[in-house]
Enzyme design. Structure first.
Site, PDB file in Angstrom:
ATOM      1  N   CYS A  14      31.256 -20.179  -3.678  1.00 37.41           N
ATOM      2  CA  CYS A  14      31.422 -18.884  -1.832  1.00 37.41           C
ATOM      3  C   CYS A  14      33.025 -19.370  -1.394  1.00 37.41           C
ATOM      4  O   CYS A  14      33.716 -19.959  -2.108  1.00 37.41           O
ATOM      5  CB  CYS A  14      30.813 -20.456  -0.751  1.00 37.41           C
ATOM      6  SG  CYS A  14      31.137 -22.346  -1.620  1.00 37.41           S
ATOM      7  N   ASN A  49      31.155 -21.274   5.980  1.00 38.87           N
ATOM      8  CA  ASN A  49      30.620 -20.342   4.656  1.00 38.87           C
ATOM      9  C   ASN A  49      29.136 -19.774   4.956  1.00 38.87           C
ATOM     10  O   ASN A  49      28.805 -20.110   6.090  1.00 38.87           O
ATOM     11  CB  ASN A  49      30.846 -20.959   3.035  1.00 38.87           C
ATOM     12  CG  ASN A  49      29.692 -22.222   3.404  1.00 38.87           C
ATOM     13  OD1 ASN A  49      29.939 -23.187   3.785  1.00 38.87           O
ATOM     14  ND2 ASN A  49      29.283 -22.465   2.038  1.00 38.87           N
ATOM     15  N   CYS A 105      26.414 -20.861   3.766  1.00 35.84           N
ATOM     16  CA  CYS A 105      25.163 -21.735   4.128  1.00 35.84           C
ATOM     17  C   CYS A 105      25.842 -22.673   4.591  1.00 35.84           C
ATOM     18  O   CYS A 105      25.201 -24.028   4.987  1.00 35.84           O
ATOM     19  CB  CYS A 105      25.195 -21.952   2.393  1.00 35.84           C
ATOM     20  SG  CYS A 105      24.553 -20.748   1.586  1.00 35.84           S
ATOM     21  N   GLU A 165      28.177 -24.958   5.071  1.00 33.45           N
ATOM     22  CA  GLU A 165      28.454 -27.141   4.300  1.00 33.45           C
ATOM     23  C   GLU A 165      29.292 -26.518   3.758  1.00 33.45           C
ATOM     24  O   GLU A 165      30.195 -28.255   3.632  1.00 33.45           O
ATOM     25  CB  GLU A 165      27.086 -26.573   3.300  1.00 33.45           C
ATOM     26  CG  GLU A 165      27.967 -26.338   1.640  1.00 33.45           C
ATOM     27  CD  GLU A 165      27.413 -25.164   1.245  1.00 33.45           C
ATOM     28  OE1 GLU A 165      27.292 -24.400   0.120  1.00 33.45           O
ATOM     29  OE2 GLU A 165      26.803 -24.722   2.347  1.00 33.45           O
ATOM     30  N   THR A 180      18.180 -22.397  -6.095  1.00 29.90           N
ATOM     31  CA  THR A 180      17.850 -21.646  -6.910  1.00 29.90           C
ATOM     32  C   THR A 180      17.450 -22.884  -8.110  1.00 29.90           C
ATOM     33  O   THR A 180      16.599 -23.115  -8.993  1.00 29.90           O
ATOM     34  CB  THR A 180      18.278 -20.625  -7.706  1.00 29.90           C
ATOM     35  OG1 THR A 180      18.711 -19.571  -6.358  1.00 29.90           O
ATOM     36  CG2 THR A 180      17.679 -19.814  -8.711  1.00 29.90           C
TER      37      THR A 180
END
Length: 733
Positions: A160, A372, A374, A376, A562
């Protein structure tokens, strides 16, 4: 299709796929199809490396490794760890191919990634074997970009990127170009748009009025769709805006399905960057003033009490008529609207500016302006620095032995994982120079975890329990202890990162200590965090004082969507979504059944076709199946059956040990204004830095999952339900 009745069919199907892969790969590499897989592996590695270099897929430096030694180190039996979903995901999206034929077998794939990460080591062969051992054992998994690109000619290994967008046309379109270049090589993006002047603000150059942030976000949205990472996964970007920005109300509506389509962004994520002052004003039922950044430019770089003082100064200027462009609204009204659109669209996520900055180890070198994609990563950004983070996750489920955390195994895993992550920084391909400069100066990494729910199953603990919250605390403290120690040890070997002097680390302030900085900035009653520690941190403090730190930031808990599929464990820190469901992703549709539940039901003599059909009828829930014991109903309560406050309590315990943040999804079967208000205020009080998606169920789903699971934690009474979209809702009082 048989997996739903017997989870072991997942392994059987994976073996069938493995045989298909063997035939495809050995043909592509001109190896014998008659030799069994275990015997073909040593030759396959060498053949693959040479073919990969010939086809210009792999870095030529891989040929310099001792391929015979590395081939002999491969462990074919580890192929048997795969479930069908994991192996099919690798087959479809990760294994390198030529003319649509796969060139990699699973253990060769892990060795290729390990070799790519060991390229600059003093003894690259020994380190490649060490890294391979860790990856192939499933104790740890590198992030998707690292798995895609390690050892290739374009080693873009980072997950990221965070950028700040400047307030002129050149900066804006430069930022959009940077997004495209970074997205092309599989990076997720977080853009801080707060500096861009608001709708109606004066433009000196043209003597006109600005159109504000929103029209540019539409361009960003369409760029993310157009640049889709070579078909490997969708391009992904998240825009952040501070809550005092004059365009905030329109920003909140970007994801709505109604209104002017030219001012909507259906493919892009959005997030609120909320200062503590807004929550305070909302709690006191006071007004909140919105400004254009062109009139209040320094608010962007201020936090804590300095932000409060300056913000009140600008409010006074507005009252005196010295600032013409502003808007006053009740703070409760804005907060209510934030929660309303969050419920309706899942966006913008609610993230907290002050905890991210007050606890940042790098506050001496700048400001965290956003997270970012997501939520975190919490790293500084400015016009000259694009923050980069390199991620990987420990599989917590693999570190449970005999009913407790295997601390020695965790220590070994973390030591090697931090070294691998640090290597990423030097090997990485940087699509833009600002990312390279930033990453080499500060060297941040983000070690996270996955399989938290599976670890709880192994321990026999329900997610919604005080014991699970204690385990979250215990596990995160151990991981934090080893990760910080590993970075300090690396600093002894390789030197501290360039901007170490002046950091919180250098001042002797560890993540557990930085909680007090946040507490001092909060008013009494606005902060309640458990700060207990189990371990002796004195040796870690001494080690840092002696060597410094190799990395400005060491930990962040990413979603692992994933890579947890590949390893076959529960995502990140998530509770189980359902115990039986069909998962759809870019590789197709897969039946997923909870193997822990099946094992426990078999032990009770309860696993049969009727149970499978009951689980299907109740959408994977066990709560209304009478024959299931109460203890198992609590242990296998799913995400929507757990009171979301348990998720916040566990996250708060982890947050105290983290120098960055965590991707925290919150689940609510039947949301209401009052419930959401109580939940997000609790998250704020517990010192969380960020939250991620809010997931809610439709009315029909909620009916079926009426739960007999564990009650809510005791700290807050159950709120009364009221409608979130009712304009008279008193949720925020």
């Amino acid at each position: 299709s048989r997996i739903e009745r017997e989870p072991d069919y997942s392994a059987v199907t994976a073996r069938l796929l493995l045989e298909q892969l063997r035939l495809e790969t050995v043909s592509a590499l001109d190896l014998s199809t008659e030799v069994p897989l275990a015997e073909i592996y040593p030759q396959a590695l060498s053949a693959f490396i040479h073919a990969g270099i010939r086809y210009e897929l792999l870095d030529e430096a891989l040929a310099a490794f001792d391929l015979e030694r590395l081939g002999a180190a491969l462990k074919p039996e580890r192929d048997r760890q795969f479930g069908f979903l994991g192996l099919q995901t690798l087959y479809d999206r990760y294994f390198l191919h030529w003319n649509k034929a796969r060139l990699e077998l699973p253990q060769v794939f892990f060795m290729r990634v390990a070799m790519g990460l060991a390229l600059r080591e003093d003894d690259p062969n020994a380190r490649a074997i060490e890294f391979y051992e860790l990856l192939s054992s499933f104790d740890y998994m590198a992030s998707t970009p690292t798995l895609f690109n390690s050892g290739t000619r374009h080693s873009q290994l980072s997950s990221c990127y965070l950028t700040t967008v400047g307030d002129d046309l050149e900066d804006i379109y430069g930022a959009i170009r940077d997004n495209a270049m970074l997205s092309k090589w599989a990076g997720g993006l977080g853009n801080d748009w707060t500096p861009v002047r608001s709708l109606g603000a004066h433009i000196k150059g043209t003597n006109g009025q600005s159109q504000g942030v929103v029209p540019f976000l539409k361009v960003v949205n369409d760029t993310a769709v157009a640049v889709n990472q070579g078909g490997k996964r969708k391009g992904a970007v998240c825009a952040y805006l501070e809550s005092w920005h004059l365009d905030i109300e329109e920003f909140l509506e970007l994801r709505k399905n109604t209104g002017d389509e030219r001012r909507r962004t259906h493919d892009m994520n959005t997030a609120n960057w909320v200062p503590d002052l807004l929550i305070e004003r909302m709690r006191e039922d006071r007004d909140w003033t919105l400004f254009s950044p062109s009139d209040a430019p320094d608010l962007h770089d201020l936090y804590g009490n300095e932000f409060r003082t300056r913000y009140e100064h600008y409010e006074a200027l507005a009252e005196q008529g010295k600032i013409k462009l502003f808007k006053k609204i009740p703070a409760k009204q804005l907060w209510r609207k934030m929660l309303t659109v969050l419920f309706e669209t899942g966006h913008p996520w609610i993230t907290f500016k002050d905890p991210c900055n007050l606890r940042s180890p790098q506050q001496h070198r700048g400001v965290v302006h956003s997270s970012n994609l997501c939520t975190e990563i919490t790293l500084n950004t400015n016009a000259d620095e694009i923050a980069v983070c390199n991620l990987g996750s420990v599989n917590l489920a693999a570190h449970i032995a005999d009913g407790e955390l295997d601390v020695q195994r965790l220590e070994r895993t973390v030591n090697t994982a931090v070294r691998m992550l640090d290597n990423v920084i030097d090997i990485n391909f940087y699509a833009v120079p600002q990312a390279r400069n930033s990453n080499l100066q500060h060297r941040p990494v983000g070690l996270g975890l996955m399989g938290f729910q599976d670890a709880l199953y192994q321990l026999g603990l329900p997610y919604a329990s005080a014991e699970a919250v204690e385990f979250a605390d215990l596990a995160m403290e151990q991981l934090s202890y080893f990760a910080i120690r590993a970075s300090a040890t690396l600093a002894g070997e390789r030197g501290a990162y360039d901007t170490y002097d002046g950091s919180l680390w250098q001042q002797g302030i560890l993540p557990i200590d930085s909680i007090s900085l946040l507490e001092k900035a909060r008013r009494e009653g606005d902060f309640s965090v458990n700060t207990e520690a189990r371990l002796d941190w004195a040796p870690i403090r001494e080690l840092i004082a002696q060597h410094g730190m190799r990395n400005s930031n060491v930990m962040a808990i990413a979603p692992t969507a994933t890579i947890s599929n590949i390893v076959g464990v529960s995502q990140s820190i998530e509770p189980a979504y359902q115990n039986l469901f069909v998962k759809s992703n870019l590789s197709g549709e897969f039946t997923v059944v909870n193997p822990s539940l099946v094992r426990d039901l078999k032990a009770e003599g309860l696993w049969d076709n009727v149970m499978v059909n009951d689980l299907k009828y109740f959408d994977g829930s066990v709560q209304q199946i009478d024959r299931i014991p109460t203890e198992l109903k609590a242990r296998y309560a799913t995400a929507f059956e757990i009171d979301a406050r348990w998720l916040v309590e566990a996250a708060a315990r982890r947050q105290k040990w983290l120098d960055q943040a965590q991707s925290l999804n919150l689940y609510m079967a039947e949301p209401s204004g009052k419930k959401l208000d109580a939940l997000y205020q609790l998250a704020w009080e517990r010192g969380l830095k960020t939250t991620y998606y809010l997931r809610s169920l439709g009315a029909t789903g909620a009916e079926k999952t009426a739960s007999a699971a564990a009650p809510a934690p005791e700290m807050a009474p159950q709120p009364q339900v009221c409608s979130i979209d009712d304009p008279d809702c008193e949720a925020c009082q």
